[in-house]
Design a protein around this motif. Sequence first.
Motif, PDB file in Angstrom:
ATOM      1  N   ASN A   1      10.398  21.022  -5.810  1.00 52.91           N
ATOM      2  CA  ASN A   1      10.003  19.652  -6.136  1.00 52.91           C
ATOM      3  C   ASN A   1      10.417  18.690  -5.023  1.00 52.91           C
ATOM      4  OD1 ASN A   1      11.108  16.877  -7.704  1.00 52.91           O
ATOM      5  ND2 ASN A   1       9.045  17.559  -8.208  1.00 52.91           N
ATOM      6  N   ILE A   2       9.477  17.853  -4.598  1.00 46.48           N
ATOM      7  CA  ILE A   2       9.730  16.830  -3.588  1.00 46.48           C
ATOM      8  C   ILE A   2       9.231  15.494  -4.123  1.00 46.48           C
ATOM      9  CG2 ILE A   2       9.219  16.034  -1.244  1.00 46.48           C
ATOM     10  CD1 ILE A   2       8.765  18.925  -0.443  1.00 46.48           C
ATOM     11  N   ALA A   3      10.063  14.468  -3.990  1.00 44.87           N
ATOM     12  CA  ALA A   3       9.690  13.113  -4.392  1.00 44.87           C
ATOM     13  C   ALA A   3      10.061  12.157  -3.263  1.00 44.87           C
ATOM     14  CB  ALA A   3      10.387  12.709  -5.682  1.00 44.87           C
ATOM     15  N   GLU A   4       9.186  11.161  -3.004  1.00 44.29           N
ATOM     16  CA  GLU A   4       9.418  10.219  -1.921  1.00 44.29           C
ATOM     17  C   GLU A   4       9.008   8.808  -2.327  1.00 44.29           C
ATOM     18  OE1 GLU A   4       8.838  12.228   2.307  1.00 44.29           O
ATOM     19  OE2 GLU A   4       7.067  12.508   1.045  1.00 44.29           O
ATOM     20  N   LYS A   5       9.568   7.846  -1.642  1.00 42.03           N
ATOM     21  CA  LYS A   5       9.192   6.444  -1.826  1.00 42.03           C
ATOM     22  C   LYS A   5       8.192   6.090  -0.733  1.00 42.03           C
ATOM     23  CE  LYS A   5      11.087   1.793  -2.280  1.00 42.03           C
ATOM     24  NZ  LYS A   5      12.319   0.960  -2.259  1.00 42.03           N
ATOM     25  N   LEU A   6       6.905   6.094  -1.094  1.00 42.11           N
ATOM     26  CA  LEU A   6       5.842   5.877  -0.115  1.00 42.11           C
ATOM     27  C   LEU A   6       5.111   4.557  -0.323  1.00 42.11           C
ATOM     28  CD1 LEU A   6       4.243   9.451  -0.115  1.00 42.11           C
ATOM     29  CD2 LEU A   6       6.077   8.577   1.353  1.00 42.11           C
ATOM     30  N   ASP A   7       5.190   4.006  -1.532  1.00 42.17           N
ATOM     31  CA  ASP A   7       4.421   2.811  -1.890  1.00 42.17           C
ATOM     32  C   ASP A   7       5.367   1.620  -2.051  1.00 42.17           C
ATOM     33  OD1 ASP A   7       1.701   4.362  -2.876  1.00 42.17           O
ATOM     34  OD2 ASP A   7       3.524   5.424  -3.462  1.00 42.17           O
ATOM     35  N   ARG A   8       4.984   0.458  -1.504  1.00 42.87           N
ATOM     36  CA  ARG A   8       5.885  -0.692  -1.546  1.00 42.87           C
ATOM     37  C   ARG A   8       5.165  -1.975  -1.128  1.00 42.87           C
ATOM     38  NH1 ARG A   8      10.400   1.615   1.741  1.00 42.87           N
ATOM     39  NH2 ARG A   8       9.315   3.614   1.732  1.00 42.87           N
ATOM     40  N   PHE A   9       5.908  -3.103  -1.250  1.00 41.54           N
ATOM     41  CA  PHE A   9       5.449  -4.417  -0.810  1.00 41.54           C
ATOM     42  C   PHE A   9       6.401  -4.950   0.255  1.00 41.54           C
ATOM     43  CE2 PHE A   9       3.107  -4.443  -4.813  1.00 41.54           C
ATOM     44  CZ  PHE A   9       1.959  -5.148  -4.495  1.00 41.54           C
ATOM     45  N   PHE A  10       5.820  -5.487   1.344  1.00 41.66           N
ATOM     46  CA  PHE A  10       6.592  -6.186   2.374  1.00 41.66           C
ATOM     47  C   PHE A  10       6.141  -7.640   2.432  1.00 41.66           C
ATOM     48  CE2 PHE A  10       6.815  -1.820   4.192  1.00 41.66           C
ATOM     49  CZ  PHE A  10       8.196  -1.713   4.312  1.00 41.66           C
ATOM     50  N   LEU A  11       7.084  -8.535   2.809  1.00 39.83           N
ATOM     51  CA  LEU A  11       6.791  -9.944   3.045  1.00 39.83           C
ATOM     52  C   LEU A  11       7.208 -10.316   4.451  1.00 39.83           C
ATOM     53  CD1 LEU A  11       8.173 -11.538  -0.262  1.00 39.83           C
ATOM     54  CD2 LEU A  11       5.837 -10.792   0.198  1.00 39.83           C
ATOM     55  N   ALA A  12       6.563 -11.364   5.011  1.00 35.18           N
ATOM     56  CA  ALA A  12       6.939 -11.854   6.331  1.00 35.18           C
ATOM     57  C   ALA A  12       8.236 -12.646   6.221  1.00 35.18           C
ATOM     58  CB  ALA A  12       5.827 -12.727   6.910  1.00 35.18           C
TER      59      ALA A  12
ATOM     60  N   ASN B   1       8.186  -6.669  13.259  1.00 38.81           N
ATOM     61  CA  ASN B   1       7.299  -7.689  12.692  1.00 38.81           C
ATOM     62  C   ASN B   1       8.010  -8.606  11.711  1.00 38.81           C
ATOM     63  OD1 ASN B   1       4.354  -7.073  13.619  1.00 38.81           O
ATOM     64  ND2 ASN B   1       5.232  -5.060  13.121  1.00 38.81           N
ATOM     65  N   ALA B   2       9.347  -8.534  11.679  1.00 39.47           N
ATOM     66  CA  ALA B   2      10.149  -9.400  10.805  1.00 39.47           C
ATOM     67  C   ALA B   2       9.684  -9.311   9.357  1.00 39.47           C
ATOM     68  CB  ALA B   2      10.105 -10.837  11.308  1.00 39.47           C
ATOM     69  N   LEU B   3       9.492  -8.082   8.872  1.00 41.88           N
ATOM     70  CA  LEU B   3       9.105  -7.855   7.480  1.00 41.88           C
ATOM     71  C   LEU B   3      10.327  -7.443   6.679  1.00 41.88           C
ATOM     72  CD1 LEU B   3       5.869  -5.701   7.991  1.00 41.88           C
ATOM     73  CD2 LEU B   3       6.003  -8.172   7.659  1.00 41.88           C
ATOM     74  N   PHE B   4      10.340  -7.848   5.406  1.00 44.71           N
ATOM     75  CA  PHE B   4      11.383  -7.321   4.540  1.00 44.71           C
ATOM     76  C   PHE B   4      10.758  -6.856   3.231  1.00 44.71           C
ATOM     77  CE2 PHE B   4      11.209 -11.593   2.827  1.00 44.71           C
ATOM     78  CZ  PHE B   4      11.527 -11.438   1.476  1.00 44.71           C
ATOM     79  N   GLU B   5      11.313  -5.794   2.705  1.00 43.81           N
ATOM     80  CA  GLU B   5      10.757  -5.182   1.500  1.00 43.81           C
ATOM     81  C   GLU B   5      11.257  -5.896   0.253  1.00 43.81           C
ATOM     82  OE1 GLU B   5      10.719  -0.893  -0.892  1.00 43.81           O
ATOM     83  OE2 GLU B   5      11.735  -1.097   1.060  1.00 43.81           O
ATOM     84  N   VAL B   6      10.345  -6.108  -0.694  1.00 42.68           N
ATOM     85  CA  VAL B   6      10.724  -6.626  -2.005  1.00 42.68           C
ATOM     86  C   VAL B   6      11.239  -5.448  -2.816  1.00 42.68           C
ATOM     87  CG1 VAL B   6       9.987  -7.892  -4.039  1.00 42.68           C
ATOM     88  CG2 VAL B   6       8.910  -8.365  -1.834  1.00 42.68           C
ATOM     89  N   ALA B   7      12.536  -5.419  -3.074  1.00 47.11           N
ATOM     90  CA  ALA B   7      13.140  -4.295  -3.791  1.00 47.11           C
ATOM     91  C   ALA B   7      12.518  -4.165  -5.177  1.00 47.11           C
ATOM     92  CB  ALA B   7      14.643  -4.486  -3.895  1.00 47.11           C
TER      93      ALA B   7
ATOM     94  N   GLY C   1       0.793  -1.216   0.000  1.00 43.58           N
ATOM     95  CA  GLY C   1       0.000   0.000   0.000  1.00 43.58           C
ATOM     96  C   GLY C   1       0.826   1.266   0.000  1.00 43.58           C
ATOM     97  N   ASP C   2       0.134   2.374   0.261  1.00 42.56           N
ATOM     98  CA  ASP C   2       0.756   3.691   0.419  1.00 42.56           C
ATOM     99  C   ASP C   2       0.911   3.921   1.921  1.00 42.56           C
ATOM    100  OD1 ASP C   2       1.495   6.333   0.544  1.00 42.56           O
ATOM    101  OD2 ASP C   2      -0.446   7.110  -0.129  1.00 42.56           O
ATOM    102  N   PHE C   3       2.136   3.734   2.439  1.00 45.08           N
ATOM    103  CA  PHE C   3       2.372   3.826   3.874  1.00 45.08           C
ATOM    104  C   PHE C   3       2.527   5.278   4.342  1.00 45.08           C
ATOM    105  CE2 PHE C   3       3.559  -0.362   2.539  1.00 45.08           C
ATOM    106  CZ  PHE C   3       3.120  -1.181   3.551  1.00 45.08           C
ATOM    107  N   ASN C   4       2.682   6.185   3.381  1.00 47.14           N
ATOM    108  CA  ASN C   4       2.826   7.602   3.719  1.00 47.14           C
ATOM    109  C   ASN C   4       3.979   7.810   4.700  1.00 47.14           C
ATOM    110  OD1 ASN C   4       2.188  10.273   3.386  1.00 47.14           O
ATOM    111  ND2 ASN C   4       0.130  10.129   4.245  1.00 47.14           N
ATOM    112  N   ALA C   5       5.034   7.004   4.539  1.00 49.84           N
ATOM    113  CA  ALA C   5       6.202   7.085   5.420  1.00 49.84           C
ATOM    114  C   ALA C   5       7.408   6.525   4.674  1.00 49.84           C
ATOM    115  CB  ALA C   5       5.966   6.311   6.709  1.00 49.84           C
ATOM    116  N   THR C   6       8.582   7.038   5.009  1.00 51.25           N
ATOM    117  CA  THR C   6       9.834   6.559   4.423  1.00 51.25           C
ATOM    118  C   THR C   6      10.664   5.876   5.511  1.00 51.25           C
ATOM    119  OG1 THR C   6      10.891   8.705   4.833  1.00 51.25           O
ATOM    120  CG2 THR C   6       9.872   8.361   2.673  1.00 51.25           C
TER     121      THR C   6
END
Length: 366
Positions: free
Chosen positions: A178-189, A155-161, A123-128
């Motif tokens: 201009n501001i750009a951020e990485k807010l959206d991603r996938f995590f796995l257990a 929670n022992a999650l790791f991001e799928v790069a 999802g969009d975690f709205n956090a970096t």
Amino acid sequence: MKFLTWNVKGCNAPDKRRLIKRGFDQAKLEVICIQETKLGREAVAYGVLGGLGILWNPLAVQVDVVSSSKHWQVVKVISKTMNFSCFLFNVYGPTLAVDKCRLWEDISKRLEEVRPSLAIVAGDFNATLSSSEKRGGVRRLSRSQLNFQSFVNGNALFEVAAKGRNYTWTNGCRGFSNIAEKLDRFFLARDWNLAPLVFEAEVLVISGSDHFSVSLVVQKDEVPIRCPFKVEKMWIRELSFKERVVGWWKEAPARRLEEDLGALNAKVMAEGMDEVDFLTEKYLLSKYGEFLQREEIYWKQKSRENWLKAGDRNTKFFHSSMKARRSLNIILSLWLADGTITEDPGRIGKEVVDFFENLWRRSGIA
């Protein structure tokens, strides 16, 4: 199996929905997590902000709803095409730090409930996670980043790069603003055995939002089987065949508009948006929406189905409807005047012509 998460930034307008569906169709997705639908329905949206949704292909997966709240949804996904199942979390992070802390606590509890099954948190975690995931503006290690890191590690999650672009959101401003951020991603257990499967993420360019979408492909760790390529060999003898195919492909209106929108979106993500970019995007989206509407009308007319509501689109159904109607119009066998049945196409054609010629002669037409 393919997942996608995207903050769509509203999907009320018919043209916006067509644009979203086009991107989903092209990506060939099984499950889609969307945030900020802004539909204004109490079940999915809160005021003019937020709104979560999970869409899926019922022919490819079975989805059972587990739980949901204002900022997250949990469903169980079972694939019908491969030996795979997981719990999928669709997350939309709030802007206030105190609300984010409550969100991390809620998701942590839900993750504990589904262990040791595989959990995919998207999802969009709205956090970096670090200052390197932000370009422009104030770059410092904030309390929000520390809380987000604590949530991920705890929670022992790791991001799928994700391959592709480094950032998934931009404010659209030019120059130093201009501001750009990485807010959206996938995590796995982390505590789930991932050995037999391969997970690949990619940032995709789908126009219509200030967020880029992120896809996740889940497949078995084996050599992929290439799909056969079929072509009528007689056309290869035509010297200009290759050049013509390339030309037709490049000149296709939908493809050209998609490429222009993708290039503009990438430019805005890198440099921000000025007035010219804003007008250009508005013009391209208008042209693209018109093309999708024409495509919808075309297949609606070809299928002769009247139940389709304005703004919906399902070309696969219309293709099938048209093929079914054509198959019904084919005469496979004919009962002749002498009581015999023939399946010979030539004989059938001759009998039909003779029948109508005799009919018209008796009527005085021929």
